[in-house]
Structures are given as structure tokens and as C-alpha cells.
Design a protein around this motif. Sequence first.
Motif, mmCIF file in Angstrom:
data_model
loop_
_atom_site.group_PDB
_atom_site.id
_atom_site.type_symbol
_atom_site.label_atom_id
_atom_site.label_comp_id
_atom_site.label_asym_id
_atom_site.label_seq_id
_atom_site.Cartn_x
_atom_site.Cartn_y
_atom_site.Cartn_z
ATOM 1 N N GLN A 140 43.424 -41.977 67.138
ATOM 2 C CA GLN A 140 44.848 -41.796 67.423
ATOM 3 C C GLN A 140 45.620 -42.869 66.652
ATOM 4 O OE1 GLN A 140 46.713 -39.735 69.684
ATOM 5 N NE2 GLN A 140 44.880 -38.476 69.952
ATOM 6 N N VAL A 141 46.853 -42.542 66.299
ATOM 7 C CA VAL A 141 47.691 -43.517 65.590
ATOM 8 C C VAL A 141 48.726 -44.059 66.572
ATOM 9 C CG1 VAL A 141 49.205 -43.902 63.609
ATOM 10 C CG2 VAL A 141 47.377 -42.187 63.475
ATOM 11 N N ILE A 182 45.607 -47.638 63.508
ATOM 12 C CA ILE A 182 44.736 -46.470 63.703
ATOM 13 C C ILE A 182 43.625 -46.902 64.652
ATOM 14 C CG2 ILE A 182 43.153 -44.832 62.587
ATOM 15 C CD1 ILE A 182 44.903 -45.321 60.021
ATOM 16 N N ASN A 205 40.232 -46.098 66.700
ATOM 17 C CA ASN A 205 39.089 -45.175 66.628
ATOM 18 C C ASN A 205 38.512 -44.833 67.987
ATOM 19 O OD1 ASN A 205 38.815 -44.811 63.741
ATOM 20 N ND2 ASN A 205 38.434 -47.021 63.721
ATOM 21 N N PHE A 250 46.109 -38.173 64.333
ATOM 22 C CA PHE A 250 45.613 -38.762 63.084
ATOM 23 C C PHE A 250 45.422 -37.640 62.066
ATOM 24 C CE2 PHE A 250 41.936 -39.807 60.383
ATOM 25 C CZ PHE A 250 42.403 -40.967 59.793
ATOM 26 N N GLU A 309 44.238 -36.354 58.184
ATOM 27 C CA GLU A 309 43.342 -36.758 57.111
ATOM 28 C C GLU A 309 43.820 -36.231 55.777
ATOM 29 O OE1 GLU A 309 38.722 -37.152 57.510
ATOM 30 O OE2 GLU A 309 39.613 -36.217 59.293
#
Length: 420
Positions: free
Chosen positions: A141-142, A156, A158, A188, A190
Motif C-alpha cells: 500500500q502507498v 511504499i 510492503n 500500489f 506497477e
Amino acid sequence: MMKVLVVGGGGREHAIIWKLSQSPRISGLYCAPGNAGIGRMATCVDIEATDIKSMVQFSKDNAIDLVVVTPDDPLALGMVDAMEEADIRAFGPKKDAALIESSKVFAKDLMKKYGIPTGDYRVFSDYNEALTYLKGANYPQVIKADGLALGKGVIIANNFAEAGMALEEIMVDKIFGNAGNRVIIEEFLEGQEVSLLAFSDGRTIVPMVSAQDHKRVFDGDKGPNTGGMGAFSPSRAYTPKIAKIVETEILEPTIKAMNEEGRPFKGVLFLGLILTQDGPKLLEYNARFGDPETQVVLPRLRTDLLDIFLAVVDGRLDEIDIEWEDNAVACVILASGGYPGSYNKGYPIRGLEQLDGCQDIIIFHAGTRREKDQFLTDGGRVLGVTAVAEDLDTAVKNAYKGVDLISFEGMHYRRDIGLK
Ligand code: GLY
């Protein structure tokens, strides 16, 4: 002929001064506070970038025709508004438009309201509610602080342990002060990150050439975030097809949205993009030139930067053609030992004279000062060794040839700039 003052004192401001110094219409170039490299091209003025009152007074006393406000904090504090109130032309967004950077919540809500592609998110102003949400979330999650946080307000996480620690630092310990009164918790995404800067006069928006920066301190995007350890332009991943999507789905809707919100945006709009499998999405806006992106974008600009600034200020950007060289630029940042943590200053910089007068390698100073004829380190990021070439591979190779000529105690830099 015009007298121009640039506000700020890093590598970005050096690149702006370097480009403006090529304009035949400038009779006086000033920078506040500037640095030792800037001091070779402009008169440095000892005023802090956030000191609005002194900046206005200096501009009045010296009959400055145009003030270019570059860093995020004077923009968020309303320096452009103060200049306009004093009848001084100023380049940059006014305070109510700079909110697009100074409040991440405002920015995300704007994206959502106007259908601008971005990741899903939630906003929290209560620590316990945010913590409960994070307990049940999928990772990564950010987590973002709402306000300005020296580029360090995005974490960020994890797993829940990392998320909880970040949340506590932002909302309880207040490591970013009031910037952490609210947080955004965001999906999040990519993909490859691309920086796109654009000039806007509030009606017309004109993208610059694309760039990418390297935020982490160590090779392979490892280690803590920095202000940026290097950049290159163009981005290999930013194809004409993606550029078209960004123009129609992000740039133009943003300018329209800001007008509808009664906050017309004039200045440089910076998109932090991520190129996902579902197309380009917007991570964040900045209300200014990027650093170090500016160091790789402006050397590619053929048009007089002063003409562009004046067209933006006067609301006639549609009347000028902005032209770019079909080339490439890479910039490697040389940093002080310990940066982005604590570091010492005042070490002599060796080898700079070997690059004086070199056409293809430009040294932009980020944190330097001068004692007699000697340049000394004076910041975390010290220099940006910037090479201009026909293609990106050559630009990268030449930038590292320039790096090999320079040294100072504790100097460190990434060896993989421009390789991704
Ligand atoms: N390079 C990112 C920034 O200027 O914020």
C-alpha cells in the motif's frame, strides 16, 4: 531588454539560469539565493527562497521585470500572488492553484471528480481509523502525507508492520509537521515511472519532452528516497501513442478542471506518471519544474525560455511555437557522503576546470559555495554532470566520462543512471 529574478538555489534553478542566460533580451539576471555555479552566470542575492516580503522589496528596488518562482514552498505560500499585488510580473501558479501540489488530498479528489486516470485511494484524518483500514488491507500500500514534505512524504509499505510505522511517524510523531494532519492510503501501481512537465497559461497547455528520474540513493533503485540522483530525457517508454493519451486524458482535462474549480493554473504543471498495463495513470502533480528533470529537459529546448515565460504570464501561449532538439540528455548527480542522511559540507571540489568551456557536458551546481577560486561542497546534492548527445546511450556514456574527472571527499553517485 529585461531584468529577470529566479527564486531558488539548486540544480534546477541553475539549469533555468543557464537557459535564460542565452536570451538576447535579458539585460540583468538575478537569482535568490542561488549558489556558486549560478553565481558565474547571474548575480546571486542573499534572500531565502521563502522570504516573500524581502523578495518583493528586492524586485521593486531593482526594477525587476519578471520573477520566476521555482520551488514548491514559496509557490504554496503565495509568492506569485504577492508579486502580482505589487504589480510585478511573476511566472508560476498562484497559491490557490499551487494547491494541486501542496495538498495531495486536493489533487486526488480533483483526479477523481474529473475522471483523470489514477489509483484508488482513501483519505484519513483520524489515526485509529487509518490503522484499522491498514490492518485489513492487501499489500503493498502507498501512504502519503497530505502536505509538502520535502519530497519524503510518500512511503511504499510492503506489509502491515511497515504501514503502521509510517502512519505513526506521519500522524502521531508528525515528522512532516501539519503536512501529516491527513493521509492518503492508495493502491500500489506497477509500471515504469515517467515525469512529464508542461507549460500552461491557464487556457493552453504545451507538454515538454519526457524525462525519467532516479529517486533512490543506490543502484538498482535500492535504499532510501532522495531529492533525485539523476535523470534522463527522453524516456524510452514514453511512446507517441502514450503521449497522445496523456494529453487528452490528463493534461487537457486538468487545465479544464482547474478552471472549473476557479483556480486557473499558470506556470509549469508536472505530471508524475506511471505506465501501467492498463495505460498511463497519474501518481501526483507538482506545480513547478522538477529537479533533476529540468537539468535534462531544458538543454533540449531550442526556443528562448524568456519568450515562453512571458507568453505564459500574458496568457498567449497559443501564439508561440515551442521547439525541441531531436537529441538526448543524461544527468548524474554527485552527492555528499552520507546523503540523504546527515553529511558534512565544505570539502574542496576537484576537476571542475577540466570541463570549463566543454560544449557537450554542462555542470549544474546544486549545493556549492565558493571561497576565492575554490568551489566547496555545500549541500547533500552537490553537482549534476549533464551530457548532451545524439542519442541516450551516448549521453549516458559521456555523462560518466565527465563524472570521472570530478572528485571531492565522500562523493557518491549512482552508476546506473539512464540504463532502464
Ligand atoms: N524529481 C521529482 C521532483 O522534482 O519532485
